[in-house]
Scaffold this motif. Structure first.
Motif: not given
Length: 290
Positions: A13-14, A17, A20-21
Motif C-alpha cells: 500500500a505504501l 501511494a 500514485d503521488s
C-alpha cells in the motif's frame, strides 16, 4: 526454516501511494516542467552541436593549449594531445564531443547551484545539520534510482540524463564549499568586521578567496562524478561515449565497450589535470596555502 521479519506496515500500500503521488505530479506538472527546462535542453544541444561542428584539430589544439596554460608541463601537454588524437583515431570523436558537452553543462549547472547552497550552509548550523544527511543520501543512493523520476517526468532523452547527472555530481561542491568557508580563520573575519566590513564584503573579499582551494577540490570532484555518470545516462538517451559502452554490452562487443571506456578514461585524465592545475594556480595567485 527461516524466521521472517514481522510485517509492521503494508509495504504494498505504501508503494502504491508513492507511485500514485508521483503519477499525479507527472500528470499535473509534467508539461510545465518540460517547458521550464527547455532552455537547458537548448543550451546542451547547442554546445554539443558546436563541439561537433568544430574541426577536430581546433578542439585538439584548444584543449592542448588549455592544458599547457594550466599545467605548464610539456609532458602533460603532449599527453593531452596524444589522448585526444587517439580518440579521433578509434572513430568516436563525435561521441566524445557529445560526452564533453553533457559533462560541461552538468558541471556548470552543478557549480551554479552548489556554491550558493554551500555558502548558505556555512552560515547556518541548523541548515548544515539538515543538509549533510541529505548529501550523504544523494552520494550513496544507487545511480539508477535517480533515473526513474526524471524519466517519468520528461521521458527518455537528454534532459533526464542531464538532471540525473547534476543530482549525482552536485554533493561534493556543496559539501566542500561549506567546509572551506567554515575553515577560514575566524580572526580574519573578526578583523574585517572591526574595520566595518559588511557580511557581503567579508564573504567576497576574505572567505571565498581563502576557501578557494577547498572549493576547487569540490569542483574537481563534481567534474569527475559528472563524467562517471555518462555511461548510466546513456541508458535514457544521453548518447555520447556511454551509448557506445551500452551498445557493447547489448551486442556483446568487447572492442566497442573497451574503446569507448578508454576514451572516457582519457577525458577524465585531461579534465582532472586541468581542474587540479587551475586550483593550484588560483591558490598561488592568492598567496594562500602551500
Amino acid at each position: 526454516m527461516t524466521a521472517d521479519f514481522p510485517e509492521l506496515i503494508d509495504t504494498r500500500a505504501l508503494r502504491i501511494a508513492i507511485d500514485d503521488s508521483f503519477n499525479l505530479i507527472v500528470a499535473n506538472y509534467g508539461e510545465a516542467l518540460e517547458i521550464a527546462f527547455l532552455p537547458v535542453l537548448r543550451m546542451l544541444t547547442a554546445m554539443e552541436q558546436f563541439l561537433q561542428w568544430l574541426p577536430w584539430y581546433v578542439v585538439l589544439i584548444a584543449l592542448t593549449a588549455l592544458t599547457y596554460q594550466m599545467v605548464r608541463n610539456i609532458g602533460a601537454t603532449v599527453g593531452t594531445a596524444v589522448m585526444m588524437f587517439l580518440i579521433g583515431v578509434i572513430g568516436i570523436w563525435d561521441a566524445a564531443m557529445a560526452t564533453i558537452a553533457l559533462m560541461l553543462t552538468a558541471t556548470f549547472l552543478a557549480i551554479l547551484l552548489g556554491i550558493p547552497i554551500g555558502i548558505v550552509m556555512s552560515r547556518s548550523n541548523p541548515l548544515q545539520s539538515v543538509t549533510l544527511p541529505v548529501l550523504d543520501i544523494m552520494q550513496t543512493m544507487p545511480i539508477f534510482v535517480y533515473l526513474i523520476p526524471f524519466v517519468m517526468l520528461f521521458g527518455p532523452g537528454k534532459i533526464p540524463a542531464l538532471l540525473a547527472t547534476i543530482v549525482f555530481a552536485i554533493p561534493p561542491v556543496i559539501r566542500l564549499t561549506n567546509l572551506g568557508i567554515r575553515q577560514v580563520d575566524a580572526e580574519v573575519t573578526e578583523a574585517m568586521t572591526s574595520f566595518g566590513a559588511t557580511s557581503r564584503q567579508r564573504l567576497f573579499i576574505a572567505q571565498i578567496p581563502l576557501a578557494l582551494p577547498t572549493i576547487m577540490a569540490g569542483i574537481n570532484q563534481t567534474t569527475m562524478m559528472a563524467l562517471s555518470m555518462v555511461v548510466i545516462a546513456s541508458m535514457i538517451g544521453a548518447g555520447g561515449l556511454g551509448y557506445q559502452v551500452l551498445q557493447g554490452i547489448q551486442r556483446l562487443e568487447v572492442s566497442r565497450g573497451l574503446l569507448a571506456g578508454l576514451a572516457i578514461v582519457f577525458l577524465a585524465i585531461i579534465f582532472d589535470r586541468i581542474a587540479q592545475a587551475y586550483g593550484r594556480r588560483m591558490q598561488q595567485h592568492l598567496h594562500i596555502g602551500g
